[in-house]
Design a protein around this motif. Structure first.
Motif, PDB file in Angstrom:
ATOM      1  N   UNK A  83      36.174  44.990  46.583  1.00 10.80           N
ATOM      2  CA  UNK A  83      35.365  45.886  45.758  1.00 10.80           C
ATOM      3  C   UNK A  83      34.635  46.919  46.609  1.00 10.80           C
ATOM      4  N   UNK A  84      34.078  46.473  47.729  1.00 14.94           N
ATOM      5  CA  UNK A  84      33.411  47.426  48.611  1.00 14.94           C
ATOM      6  C   UNK A  84      34.420  48.384  49.242  1.00 14.94           C
ATOM      7  N   UNK A  85      35.649  47.901  49.519  1.00 13.33           N
ATOM      8  CA  UNK A  85      36.703  48.783  50.005  1.00 13.33           C
ATOM      9  C   UNK A  85      37.051  49.849  48.972  1.00 13.33           C
ATOM     10  N   UNK A  86      37.109  49.450  47.701  1.00 11.28           N
ATOM     11  CA  UNK A  86      37.357  50.404  46.619  1.00 11.28           C
ATOM     12  C   UNK A  86      36.277  51.481  46.602  1.00 11.28           C
ATOM     13  N   UNK A  87      35.009  51.062  46.721  1.00 12.15           N
ATOM     14  CA  UNK A  87      33.908  52.021  46.741  1.00 12.15           C
ATOM     15  C   UNK A  87      34.013  52.951  47.949  1.00 12.15           C
ATOM     16  N   UNK A  88      34.381  52.396  49.100  1.00 13.65           N
ATOM     17  CA  UNK A  88      34.517  53.214  50.304  1.00 13.65           C
ATOM     18  C   UNK A  88      35.619  54.249  50.143  1.00 13.65           C
ATOM     19  N   UNK A  96      36.639  37.543  49.549  1.00 15.36           N
ATOM     20  CA  UNK A  96      37.773  38.459  49.536  1.00 15.36           C
ATOM     21  C   UNK A  96      37.621  39.494  48.417  1.00 15.36           C
ATOM     22  N   UNK A  97      37.181  39.034  47.246  1.00 13.20           N
ATOM     23  CA  UNK A  97      36.992  39.954  46.124  1.00 13.20           C
ATOM     24  C   UNK A  97      35.861  40.936  46.418  1.00 13.20           C
ATOM     25  N   UNK A 103      39.139  39.768  56.024  1.00 15.88           N
ATOM     26  CA  UNK A 103      39.858  40.255  54.841  1.00 15.88           C
ATOM     27  C   UNK A 103      40.175  41.738  54.980  1.00 15.88           C
ATOM     28  N   UNK A 104      40.584  42.140  56.168  1.00 13.83           N
ATOM     29  CA  UNK A 104      40.849  43.554  56.417  1.00 13.83           C
ATOM     30  C   UNK A 104      41.922  44.110  55.500  1.00 13.83           C
ATOM     31  N   UNK A 134      43.477  47.739  51.194  1.00 12.04           N
ATOM     32  CA  UNK A 134      44.167  48.022  49.936  1.00 12.04           C
ATOM     33  C   UNK A 134      43.184  48.522  48.883  1.00 12.04           C
ATOM     34  N   UNK A 135      41.981  47.936  48.859  1.00  8.51           N
ATOM     35  CA  UNK A 135      40.958  48.429  47.951  1.00  8.51           C
ATOM     36  C   UNK A 135      40.565  49.858  48.276  1.00  8.51           C
ATOM     37  N   UNK A 136      40.443  50.163  49.567  1.00 12.10           N
ATOM     38  CA  UNK A 136      40.107  51.523  49.982  1.00 12.10           C
ATOM     39  C   UNK A 136      41.173  52.518  49.544  1.00 12.10           C
TER      40      UNK A 136
END
Length: 320
Positions: A102-107, A97-98, A297-298, A303-305
């Motif tokens: 993190x990859x969502x944040x980068x995206x 999930x983490x 974990x969509x 949310x990270x994105x």
């Protein structure tokens, strides 16, 4: 009888174990994907043409204004990737999930960087050069199309592998698993470096600084994700960190290519911005977001994105 039987079967086994060359596998792959191959050829021709006209100006003494800035920006991405990979010396794997967050944040940061630091300046430059907003937008869209064709072709014809989706591309069977991960990293880092180079090609810190900052920040979790993926593939901790860090060298290489693409004729600048944006958007949509959504974990990834997008928007407002 037994001896004759063995003599007949031995050559057959030899033929079955012989592996075709990568060039043969590539040729067969091209025949099976003719339209993608044609698109890649078109994109490569355009990239070479842009680069040649820029190189001509460099050799004639009219070097691109942002050459040094682009190199510094690419080196910043390399350093950030190396720093992000360091925790893999102690960690073998993060909770999924983490990692997806993190990859969502980068995206999210890459999406916002494409919009605010590449497409908007490209539209403004195109309209200023051609005297019409529609014509300026058409030039940027043409660049985006080249970027998408380039990445679509490279993705289709480069053997590579991802942690979740597995290997793909012609000849992946004859490549080691580590090399497949390295090629996958190259497909991610090259357009980021190109984006840095294009953004600095006119020596404009207002365009280049926020984009470079965003890419360097998102390289930190990306470097860690790459190192952990290598560790899960059986690579030792030290080699995982070194390979992940070395992959960041593609960013200064891509930055030099990007500044070369957009540092020549005036119209090459909005085309180059569109090309870099199209390449980054392709990577985000085709690779990064699907990877974050494979494990259920969509919500965390989304949310990270959104967080990454908002962070990049603030950076562009304050640094641009």
């Amino acid at each position: 009888m037994a001896g004759g039987h063995i003599s007949e079967q031995a050559p057959a086994r030899g033929i079955e174990t012989a592996r075709p060359s990568w060039w043969f596998l590539l040729y067969r792959h091209v025949l099976a994907h003719k339209w993608v191959a044609a698109g890649l050829a078109l994109a490569l021709l355009a990239v070479v043409a842009l680069f040649v006209q820029s190189a001509f100006q460099v050799f004639s003494g009219q070097a691109a204004a942002g050459l040094r800035l682009a190199l510094y920006g690419g080196l910043a991405g390399f350093v950030a990737t190396g720093l992000g990979a360091l925790p893999a010396l102690l960690l073998r794997r993060l909770p999924q999930r983490i990692e997806d967050s993190m990859l969502g944040l980068a995206a999210g940061m890459m999406l916002a960087a494409s919009a605010f630091s590449l497409l908007l300046p490209g539209l403004e430059a195109g309209a200023s050069l051609l005297g019409h907003r529609g014509s300026g937008a058409a030039v940027v869209v043409f660049g985006m199309a080249l970027g998408v064709l380039l990445m679509l072709g490279l993705d289709e014809f480069t053997p590579h592998a991802h942690d979740q989706s597995g290997p793909c591309g012609p000849g992946y069977e004859i490549c080691g698993r580590v090399w497949l991960f390295v090629f996958a990293i190259a497909l991610h880092n090259l357009p980021e470096g190109m984006a840095i180079g294009v953004s600095f090609s006119q020596g404009d810190m207002g365009v280049g600084l926020p984009l470079t900052t965003a890419i360097a920040l998102q390289d930190i979790p990306e470097g860690l994700a790459v190192a952990l993926a290598l560790r899960s593939a059986g690579v030792t901790a030290i080699y995982s960190v070194l390979i992940a860090a070395a992959s960041g060298l593609l960013e200064p290489v891509g930055a030099l290519l990007g500044v070369g693409l957009a540092g020549g004729l005036a119209v090459a600048y909005p085309i180059g911005l569109g090309l870099a944006a199209g390449a980054m958007l392709f990577v985000v949509s085709h690779e990064v977001i699907p990877e974050t959504h494979r494990n259920g974990h969509q919500t965390s990834a989304t949310l990270g994105l959104m967080t990454g997008f908002a962070l990049m928007m603030v950076l562009d407002t304050t640094l641009g």
